[in-house]
Design an enzyme around this catalytic site. Sequence first.
Site, mmCIF file in Angstrom:
data_model
loop_
_atom_site.group_PDB
_atom_site.id
_atom_site.type_symbol
_atom_site.label_atom_id
_atom_site.label_comp_id
_atom_site.label_asym_id
_atom_site.label_seq_id
_atom_site.Cartn_x
_atom_site.Cartn_y
_atom_site.Cartn_z
ATOM 1 N N ASN A 7 2.236 -20.472 38.817
ATOM 2 C CA ASN A 7 0.772 -20.319 38.809
ATOM 3 C C ASN A 7 0.466 -18.922 38.264
ATOM 4 O O ASN A 7 0.702 -17.922 38.940
ATOM 5 C CB ASN A 7 0.269 -20.466 40.254
ATOM 6 C CG ASN A 7 -1.234 -20.351 40.360
ATOM 7 O OD1 ASN A 7 -1.922 -20.119 39.361
ATOM 8 N ND2 ASN A 7 -1.736 -20.489 41.571
ATOM 9 N N ARG A 91 0.484 -24.901 37.195
ATOM 10 C CA ARG A 91 -0.907 -25.108 37.587
ATOM 11 C C ARG A 91 -1.795 -24.741 36.388
ATOM 12 O O ARG A 91 -1.708 -23.623 35.873
ATOM 13 C CB ARG A 91 -1.263 -24.211 38.762
ATOM 14 C CG ARG A 91 -2.705 -24.377 39.143
ATOM 15 C CD ARG A 91 -3.152 -23.365 40.150
ATOM 16 N NE ARG A 91 -4.543 -23.614 40.490
ATOM 17 C CZ ARG A 91 -5.378 -22.689 40.919
ATOM 18 N NH1 ARG A 91 -4.971 -21.446 41.078
ATOM 19 N NH2 ARG A 91 -6.612 -22.994 41.205
ATOM 20 N N HIS A 180 -9.932 -27.110 42.276
ATOM 21 C CA HIS A 180 -9.162 -27.194 43.524
ATOM 22 C C HIS A 180 -8.749 -28.633 43.824
ATOM 23 O O HIS A 180 -8.557 -29.006 44.979
ATOM 24 C CB HIS A 180 -9.962 -26.665 44.734
ATOM 25 C CG HIS A 180 -10.230 -25.196 44.706
ATOM 26 N ND1 HIS A 180 -11.438 -24.670 45.090
ATOM 27 C CD2 HIS A 180 -9.462 -24.150 44.354
ATOM 28 C CE1 HIS A 180 -11.407 -23.349 44.975
ATOM 29 N NE2 HIS A 180 -10.208 -23.008 44.515
ATOM 30 N N HIS A 208 -12.401 -26.295 50.959
ATOM 31 C CA HIS A 208 -11.353 -25.347 50.540
ATOM 32 C C HIS A 208 -12.008 -23.969 50.456
ATOM 33 O O HIS A 208 -12.781 -23.692 49.532
ATOM 34 C CB HIS A 208 -10.785 -25.774 49.178
ATOM 35 C CG HIS A 208 -9.758 -24.822 48.646
ATOM 36 N ND1 HIS A 208 -8.412 -25.124 48.562
ATOM 37 C CD2 HIS A 208 -9.875 -23.563 48.159
ATOM 38 C CE1 HIS A 208 -7.758 -24.092 48.064
ATOM 39 N NE2 HIS A 208 -8.623 -23.129 47.807
ATOM 40 N N LEU A 209 -11.699 -23.120 51.438
ATOM 41 C CA LEU A 209 -12.375 -21.819 51.518
ATOM 42 C C LEU A 209 -11.348 -20.695 51.369
ATOM 43 O O LEU A 209 -10.694 -20.290 52.337
ATOM 44 C CB LEU A 209 -13.103 -21.686 52.868
ATOM 45 C CG LEU A 209 -14.008 -22.861 53.274
ATOM 46 C CD1 LEU A 209 -14.548 -22.672 54.686
ATOM 47 C CD2 LEU A 209 -15.157 -23.017 52.279
ATOM 48 N N GLY A 210 -11.166 -20.240 50.135
ATOM 49 C CA GLY A 210 -10.279 -19.101 49.877
ATOM 50 C C GLY A 210 -11.083 -18.057 49.127
ATOM 51 O O GLY A 210 -12.306 -17.994 49.290
ATOM 52 N N ARG A 241 -17.392 -14.395 43.044
ATOM 53 C CA ARG A 241 -18.212 -15.266 42.175
ATOM 54 C C ARG A 241 -19.507 -15.640 42.881
ATOM 55 O O ARG A 241 -19.509 -15.899 44.085
ATOM 56 C CB ARG A 241 -17.436 -16.538 41.822
ATOM 57 C CG ARG A 241 -16.370 -16.307 40.781
ATOM 58 C CD ARG A 241 -15.541 -17.550 40.550
ATOM 59 N NE ARG A 241 -14.185 -17.367 41.039
ATOM 60 C CZ ARG A 241 -13.309 -18.344 41.220
ATOM 61 N NH1 ARG A 241 -13.638 -19.590 40.975
ATOM 62 N NH2 ARG A 241 -12.098 -18.077 41.657
ATOM 63 N N GLY A 333 -10.505 -20.994 55.529
ATOM 64 C CA GLY A 333 -10.619 -22.241 56.291
ATOM 65 C C GLY A 333 -9.498 -22.414 57.297
ATOM 66 O O GLY A 333 -9.709 -22.935 58.395
ATOM 67 N N ASN A 335 -7.632 -19.871 58.594
ATOM 68 C CA ASN A 335 -7.389 -18.719 59.473
ATOM 69 C C ASN A 335 -8.577 -18.205 60.251
ATOM 70 O O ASN A 335 -8.397 -17.446 61.205
ATOM 71 C CB ASN A 335 -6.836 -17.559 58.642
ATOM 72 C CG ASN A 335 -5.462 -17.863 58.090
ATOM 73 O OD1 ASN A 335 -4.531 -18.094 58.852
ATOM 74 N ND2 ASN A 335 -5.340 -17.911 56.785
ATOM 75 N N GLU A 386 -0.840 -26.721 47.632
ATOM 76 C CA GLU A 386 -1.042 -27.120 46.235
ATOM 77 C C GLU A 386 0.280 -27.131 45.470
ATOM 78 O O GLU A 386 0.487 -27.951 44.589
ATOM 79 C CB GLU A 386 -2.029 -26.151 45.569
ATOM 80 C CG GLU A 386 -3.422 -26.257 46.152
ATOM 81 C CD GLU A 386 -4.299 -25.055 45.815
ATOM 82 O OE1 GLU A 386 -4.160 -24.011 46.478
ATOM 83 O OE2 GLU A 386 -5.121 -25.167 44.902
#
Length: 407
Positions: A7, A91, A180, A208-210, A241, A333, A335, A386
């Site tokens: 990646n 990826r 994602h 998906h919260l990163g 973003r 998400g 942690n 992933e």
Amino acid sequence: MLVLVINCGSSSVKYDLIDTEHQKGYCRGLVERIGAVTSIVKHQPENGKNTKETKVIQNHTEALKEILSYLLGPDSKVISSVSDIKAVGHRVVHGSDMFKDSVLIDDDVKEAIEQAFDLAPLHNPPNLKGIEAAMAALPDIPHVAVFDTAFHHSLPPKAYLYGIPNRLYRRYKIRKYGFHGTSHYFVSRQYFKLILDKPSKTKVISCHLGNGASIAAIEGGKSVDTSMGFTPLSGMVMGTRSGDIDPSILFYLVEKEELPLSNLHALLNRHSGLLGLSGFAADMRDLILEAENGDRRCQQAIDVFTYKIRQYIGSYMATMNGCDAIIFTAGIGENSALIRQKAVENMEFLGVKLDEDRNEAAKPGEITRISQDDSRVAVYVIPTNEELVIAIDAAKIAQASDQSPWI
Ligand code: ADP
């Protein structure tokens, strides 16, 4: 099959060496700050000591060499020969409308990835650099591209079309693509395994919260809507973003500050989101800490972030006519009990009853149900993987290809 998953970012290469048969990671690592005065090289072998060194790594090709020499090296002994690696899974963020599945990489595929540079300018160019570097380092094995957009190919036109003249969709393919995909696919499959049910009737909202964040509505196992759009800039407020904004803001800013396009691009991609809102940090851990210390803008950034999650959950419940499960995944998400709680508190009206103790007790790396037993909508924390999805796809395609070492 031993698959190397790669990646690449603009100044980083992340890798994972995965045994797909046993779904087990052998070694993972990261080369960061490629091209800077000194780069940081980290390796985490499954059966060995973690290492972290500074080195001079000029480009992605050198980063790949560094990774392979570590894997083969006398200290790590992760593999005894490069021929142990049977395929490489890459990826690739944007597959535009050309790829609805993973593919074996050839010149046409590379060209198509390049054609999508405009659509994902932060991601596709370094993804292709990584492909070139890895194909040069490992020329005799199949290389497979796995696209973040592929899982969202099932979106219906009513979800992917924008309210702009249709000729722009036909001429320039301007539509929602979604990203994602491998993560939303993985966590929804983990949920189906858990409930031992076929996905055919099930409705899931995957959050998906990163650093990048997106939310997907998954019905009958297929993605039917998602928050990211034409590019990974839209939808949720993210680390740096902006997510969705009124497009007129751009015209207004061009007039007021005479900003060139490149500055607007940087403004929305790198200086907005949680960083822009707080004026302090993009990292959720830092924001939570400062908010606890009374920083009002950090608190506001957290409030905006969780409000957006609630908006998407509500909207997807409406468009799917219900929901069986909400899943939280990725760095935030998985942690942050606080963010999960703020995202789904006071949603009893929609059938969501969070169990605060279970939410607090959720351990990193474990699948945990965090809703009450009588909650109509189950809420889960499901760690994403992933890399495993990429490795499994690469192994499948490599085995079927005539480049496969078995044929
Ligand atoms: P990406 O892969 O998109 O770079 P990750 O999925 O690794 O991002 O998520 C990174 C985010 O997760 C950061 O905002 C980080 O602060 C957040 N995060 C990680 N651990 C925690 C934690 N314990 N509490 C809150 N946020 C966390």
